[in-house]
Design an enzyme around this catalytic site. Structure first.
Site, mmCIF file in Angstrom:
data_model
loop_
_atom_site.group_PDB
_atom_site.id
_atom_site.type_symbol
_atom_site.label_atom_id
_atom_site.label_comp_id
_atom_site.label_asym_id
_atom_site.label_seq_id
_atom_site.Cartn_x
_atom_site.Cartn_y
_atom_site.Cartn_z
ATOM 1 N N GLY A 1 -6.322 4.748 8.965
ATOM 2 C CA GLY A 1 -5.267 3.903 9.504
ATOM 3 C C GLY A 1 -5.513 3.502 10.938
ATOM 4 C CG HIS A 2 -6.120 5.837 13.666
ATOM 5 N ND1 HIS A 2 -4.875 5.539 14.178
ATOM 6 C CD2 HIS A 2 -6.027 7.089 13.155
ATOM 7 C CE1 HIS A 2 -4.079 6.568 13.997
ATOM 8 N NE2 HIS A 2 -4.751 7.530 13.368
ATOM 9 C CG ASP B 1 -7.447 14.762 13.867
ATOM 10 O OD1 ASP B 1 -7.301 13.753 14.564
ATOM 11 O OD2 ASP B 1 -7.245 14.778 12.646
ATOM 12 C CG HIS C 1 1.560 -24.213 9.510
ATOM 13 N ND1 HIS C 1 0.877 -25.268 8.949
ATOM 14 C CD2 HIS C 1 0.897 -23.901 10.640
ATOM 15 C CE1 HIS C 1 -0.151 -25.586 9.709
ATOM 16 N NE2 HIS C 1 -0.161 -24.761 10.740
ATOM 17 N N GLY D 1 9.911 22.636 6.164
ATOM 18 C CA GLY D 1 10.305 23.176 4.878
ATOM 19 C C GLY D 1 9.196 23.537 3.918
ATOM 20 C CB CYS E 1 6.131 27.571 6.373
ATOM 21 S SG CYS E 1 5.102 28.922 7.012
ATOM 22 C CB SER F 1 -0.032 27.959 7.575
ATOM 23 O OG SER F 1 1.097 28.255 8.356
ATOM 24 C CB THR G 1 3.113 29.867 16.857
ATOM 25 O OG1 THR G 1 2.281 30.699 17.671
ATOM 26 C CG2 THR G 1 3.624 28.688 17.675
ATOM 27 N N GLY H 1 6.032 30.791 10.260
ATOM 28 C CA GLY H 1 4.631 31.188 10.287
ATOM 29 C C GLY H 1 4.458 32.615 10.769
#
Length: 568
Positions: free
Chosen positions: A47-48, A95, A200, A396, A398, A442, A493, A553
């Site tokens: 998408g980039h 990433d 147009h 919702g 995990c 996770s 975390t 987590g």
């Protein structure tokens, strides 16, 4: 699908990349040749476009979603060379974690090549202030491309891995980017539709209640272009029977992404080939727009046959199209016919381990197996509770993520592919299963940790893994994990209980239960910790204070460790 020209959201990335390779036959989705210079790998969600595949060796995930570690590790294997590999990623959690996990998995399998890998995270967004970004850092934006360019040029000139990394790291620290947009984009898969619209904004000749799959749409458009039976069409003197040759122009009317344009090119080439029409050139890009109209046009230039009386023969017309020009609106073209669109395997399987490490056995093989089974069963049973927590403190999923990974490990455990007879192999297998089956943060953190555990043991001289060996390996794995996350206790975390456990376990390896108790206390304490990183950083702080829900987590780590230490 109602706002994009695609067959299926799940296949758009693969189809677009196939189209890109068809347009430029010099590209390959799975190259086999390895160069003599330092290799660069980049990637992230699709998408980039033209990032990432438009610059260096790239691993592309689904739209805005990081590719999985198996994909990334396959790329590392493919570009593996004597001079080394630099992995460059933008500063986004998915990433960093998934590319980092792939690096660690590769290193766990190939200990002799650990020094041939470097990892660089680029963050150049000045919209994120220094205070706000003091922990998570700045996001990676278009400045990353300049890092690619500088590092790539240096590598091409024969520089060493250390030299390439040093210069790339300097460049990443001296780049700033700001973005602006009129509105948010629309992600595929999440109306009125017209065929034959003018540039147009004139109405089309056909209106459909919804956008059909891309393959059906292309068939309709080609029928309008090539029909010999419709008296209102037939503008091209098509002969049929495989005798026709064309130049294809795929034109962006202004509002399409490069991702979609590549997929459209692929689909048209496939459909023309099925009709016996030979495509000798593909020209794809933005040539004539209707402002930002979210659409495209297809143009076919029917080339003259050998018996034609046309003013110019086929080869001359092609040479004119291929001739270089400085006109800024003209896109690069390959100057050759598109490459065949060959089907790809559904899954890129990883190459086998290059370094066959000596097997290390657990002190008590049966206890090792039972411990793994207890952990998996405990995570499976805890799914509803962790899911409830994550419904408040996250997105919702995990509990389901941990359950999926645990059930996947159980399958391998019962098949015998995870065994205490080969502890390093078992850890690598657990990492692979978790990376494949689990998702989200996770789904990257756990595999990174298990890969790091495997590395720590594989690089030692032991044959039987004792408690103190586990203690050292856990400490090393925690430090390795810290390379890919900015979370440090107290962070709300899973790092909180993991760090507490590691510290206690390294201090007194013989007292596992005390270390687990410390971890449980740290997980409980996340109820009152302010979120700066992780899933809860995006949740309203007041809601977390009112609900006093522990971090899901962190709770998963608590469940894991308590099951591990539980007596049989």
């Amino acid at each position: 699908m109602s706002k994009h020209f695609i067959n299926d959201p799940s296949s758009i990335v693969l189809q677009s990349l196939q189209g890109l390779c068809a347009i430029n036959p010099k590209l390959s989705l799975d190259p086999n040749n390895k160069g003599p210079n330092v290799a660069l790998i980049c990637g992230g969600g699709s998408g980039h476009e033209p990032s990432h595949a438009g610059f260096v060796a790239a691993v592309c995930g689904n739209v805005f979603a990081s590719p999985g570690p198996t994909q990334v590790r396959r790329a590392i294997e493919l570009v593996d060379n004597d001079k080394g590999t630099l992995i460059i990623v933008k500063n986004y959690t998915g990433d960093v974690l998934n590319f980092g996990l792939a690096k660690e998995q590769f290193a766990a399998r190939n200990p002799s090549k650990v020094d041939k890998l470097r990892f660089l995270v680029v963050g150049d967004d000045v919209a994120v202030g220094k205070t706000q970004g003091s922990i998570v850092g700045r996001r990676g934006l278009a400045g990353t491309v300049l890092v690619y360019k500088i590092a790539g040029a240096l590598a091409q000139n024969g520089a060493s891995l250390d030299e390439v990394y040093t210069v790339a790291e300097w460049a990443s620290r001296n780049i700033a980017t700001i973005g602006v947009g009129l509105e948010h984009c629309h992600v595929p898969g999440t109306l009125k539709f017209e065929i034959g619209m003018g540039i147009h904004n004139e109405a089309g000749v056909r209106r459909l209640p919804q956008v059909p799959p891309l393959s059906e749409l292309i068939e309709t458009l080609l029928d309008l272009l090539l029909s010999k039976s419709d008296p209102e069409r037939g503008f091209l003197p098509i002969r049929g029977s495989g005798k026709d040759k064309v130049v294809l122009l795929v034109n962006n009317l202004g509002g399409l992404s490069e991702l979609e344009l590549g997929g459209i090119a692929r689909e048209v080439i496939t459909a023309l080939s099925a009709q016996g029409v030979a495509v000798l050139r593909v020209i794809s890009g933005t040539f004539m727009t209707s402002l930002n109209m979210p659409g495209f046009s297809l143009t076919l230039l029917l080339l003259p046959s050998s018996s034609s009386t046309a003013a110019l023969p086929e080869d001359v017309i092609l040479r004119l199209l291929d001739a270089p020009t400085s006109a800024p609106g003209w896109k690069w073209t390959s100057g050759v016919p598109p490459s065949p669109l060959l089907p790809l395997p559904r899954v890129l399987t990883s190459q086998r381990v290059a370094d066959q490490a000596r097997k290390m056995r657990a002190q008590d093989v049966q206890s090792f197996t039972h411990a793994v089974e207890r952990v998996c069963n405990a995570l499976d049973k805890a799914e509803p509770e962790i899911t409830r927590m994550d419904a408040v403190a996250g997105d919702g999923d995990c509990g389901l993520t941990l359950q999926t990974g645990a059930l996947g490990v159980l399958v391998h455990l019962r098949s015998g592919s995870i065994s205490g007879e080969d502890v390093v192999g078992a850890l690598v297998a657990v990492s692979d299963v978790a990376a494949e089956k689990m998702g989200g943060t996770s789904g990257a953190l756990y595999p990174i940790f298990f890969s790091a555990l495997a590395q720590a043991l594989a690089t030692s001289d032991i044959r039987v893994v004792a408690v103190h060996d586990w203690s050292r390996a856990v400490s090393a794995a925690r430090e390795q994990l810290y390379a890919y996350t900015r979370a440090r206790p107290p962070s709300r975390t899973l790092v909180d209980p993991l760090a507490a456990f590691t510290e206690a376990f390294s201090t007194n390896p013989s007292d596992l239960r005390s270390a687990v108790k410390k971890a449980a206390e740290a997980a409980e304490a996340t109820r009152d910790v302010e979120a700066h990183v992780g899933r809860s950083a995006y949740v309203e702080a007041g809601l977390l204070k009112r609900e006093r829900v522990p971090d899901p987590g962190a709770w998963g780590v608590k469940v894991f460790l308590e099951a591990l230490a539980r007596a049989e």
